[in-house]
Design a protein around this motif. Structure first.
Motif, short mmCIF file in Angstrom:
data_model
loop_
_atom_site.label_atom_id
_atom_site.label_comp_id
_atom_site.label_asym_id
_atom_site.label_seq_id
_atom_site.Cartn_x
_atom_site.Cartn_y
_atom_site.Cartn_z
N ASN A 144 3.31 -4.76 9.57
CA ASN A 144 3.76 -3.70 8.67
C ASN A 144 5.23 -3.41 8.92
O ASN A 144 5.73 -3.53 10.04
N VAL A 145 5.92 -3.07 7.85
CA VAL A 145 7.33 -2.72 7.92
C VAL A 145 7.42 -1.21 8.03
O VAL A 145 6.78 -0.48 7.28
N GLY A 146 8.20 -0.74 8.97
CA GLY A 146 8.40 0.70 9.11
C GLY A 146 8.08 1.16 10.52
O GLY A 146 7.20 0.63 11.18
N SER A 147 8.80 2.17 10.95
CA SER A 147 8.64 2.65 12.32
C SER A 147 7.55 3.70 12.46
O SER A 147 7.20 4.08 13.58
N THR A 148 7.00 4.18 11.38
CA THR A 148 6.00 5.24 11.47
C THR A 148 4.61 4.79 11.03
O THR A 148 3.73 5.61 10.83
N ALA A 149 4.41 3.50 10.90
CA ALA A 149 3.11 2.96 10.51
C ALA A 149 2.57 2.10 11.64
O ALA A 149 3.32 1.70 12.54
N ILE B 257 0.85 -1.18 0.00
CA ILE B 257 0.00 0.00 0.00
C ILE B 257 0.89 1.23 0.00
O ILE B 257 1.76 1.38 0.86
N GLN B 258 0.68 2.09 -0.96
CA GLN B 258 1.41 3.35 -1.03
C GLN B 258 0.61 4.40 -0.27
O GLN B 258 -0.58 4.58 -0.52
N THR B 259 1.24 5.08 0.67
CA THR B 259 0.55 6.11 1.43
C THR B 259 1.15 7.48 1.13
O THR B 259 2.27 7.59 0.65
N SER B 260 0.36 8.50 1.43
CA SER B 260 0.83 9.86 1.15
C SER B 260 1.24 10.60 2.41
O SER B 260 1.68 11.73 2.33
N GLY B 261 1.08 9.98 3.57
CA GLY B 261 1.58 10.64 4.77
C GLY B 261 0.66 10.58 5.97
O GLY B 261 -0.23 9.73 6.06
N HIS B 262 0.88 11.50 6.86
CA HIS B 262 0.23 11.59 8.17
C HIS B 262 -1.29 11.49 8.07
O HIS B 262 -1.90 12.09 7.18
N LYS B 263 -1.88 10.72 8.95
CA LYS B 263 -3.33 10.57 9.11
C LYS B 263 -4.01 9.70 8.05
O LYS B 263 -5.22 9.56 8.06
N GLU B 264 -3.26 9.11 7.15
CA GLU B 264 -3.88 8.27 6.12
C GLU B 264 -4.19 6.89 6.68
O GLU B 264 -3.37 6.27 7.34
N MET B 265 -5.41 6.42 6.42
CA MET B 265 -5.85 5.12 6.92
C MET B 265 -6.39 4.28 5.77
O MET B 265 -6.92 4.82 4.80
N HIS B 266 -6.26 2.97 5.91
CA HIS B 266 -6.77 2.03 4.91
C HIS B 266 -7.53 0.91 5.59
O HIS B 266 -7.04 0.34 6.57
N GLY C 161 -16.52 8.75 10.05
CA GLY C 161 -16.03 9.59 11.12
C GLY C 161 -14.72 9.12 11.71
O GLY C 161 -13.99 9.90 12.32
N LEU C 162 -14.40 7.84 11.55
CA LEU C 162 -13.17 7.30 12.13
C LEU C 162 -11.94 8.00 11.57
O LEU C 162 -11.02 8.32 12.31
N GLU C 163 -11.93 8.23 10.26
CA GLU C 163 -10.76 8.83 9.63
C GLU C 163 -10.49 10.25 10.12
O GLU C 163 -9.38 10.75 9.97
N GLY C 164 -11.48 10.90 10.70
CA GLY C 164 -11.27 12.21 11.29
C GLY C 164 -11.02 12.12 12.79
O GLY C 164 -10.14 12.79 13.33
N ASP C 165 -11.80 11.27 13.46
CA ASP C 165 -11.74 11.19 14.92
C ASP C 165 -10.45 10.56 15.45
O ASP C 165 -9.85 11.07 16.40
N LEU C 166 -10.03 9.44 14.89
CA LEU C 166 -8.85 8.75 15.41
C LEU C 166 -7.57 9.57 15.24
O LEU C 166 -6.83 9.73 16.21
N PRO C 167 -7.29 10.12 14.07
CA PRO C 167 -6.09 10.95 13.96
C PRO C 167 -6.12 12.17 14.89
O PRO C 167 -5.08 12.54 15.46
#
Length: 71
Positions: free
Chosen positions: A42-47, A9-18, A57-63
């Motif tokens: 997941n591989v990576g220290s920031t995911a 999965i390619q992400t664009s940065g902070h607050k992105e959820m899948h 509402g989750l994509e707004g509330d959780l971040p």
């Protein structure tokens, strides 16, 4: 029996959820395994991988919550 697949999965940065539910269900069905455990990593220290109902509402509330707890 071990069945292993990767999801990229390619992400664009902070607050992105899948929501991975559909993709994981497809992979489990494809595997032919009838009983077992699905391990998601997941591989990576920031995911992060979490289990939560992916509802409106989750994509707004959780971040927003995480930004308050971990600025």
């Amino acid at each position: 029996m071990i069945y292993q697949r990767e999801i990229h999965i390619q992400t664009s940065g902070h607050k992105e959820m899948h929501d991975l539910t559909g993709e994981l269900a497809r992979l489990v069905s494809e595997s032919g395994v009838r009983h077992g455990i699905v391990h998601v990593f997941n591989v990576g220290s920031t995911a992060a991988v979490g289990t939560i109902e992916f509802e409106p509402g989750l994509e707004g509330d959780l971040p927003a919550l995480l930004d308050r707890v971990i600025p």
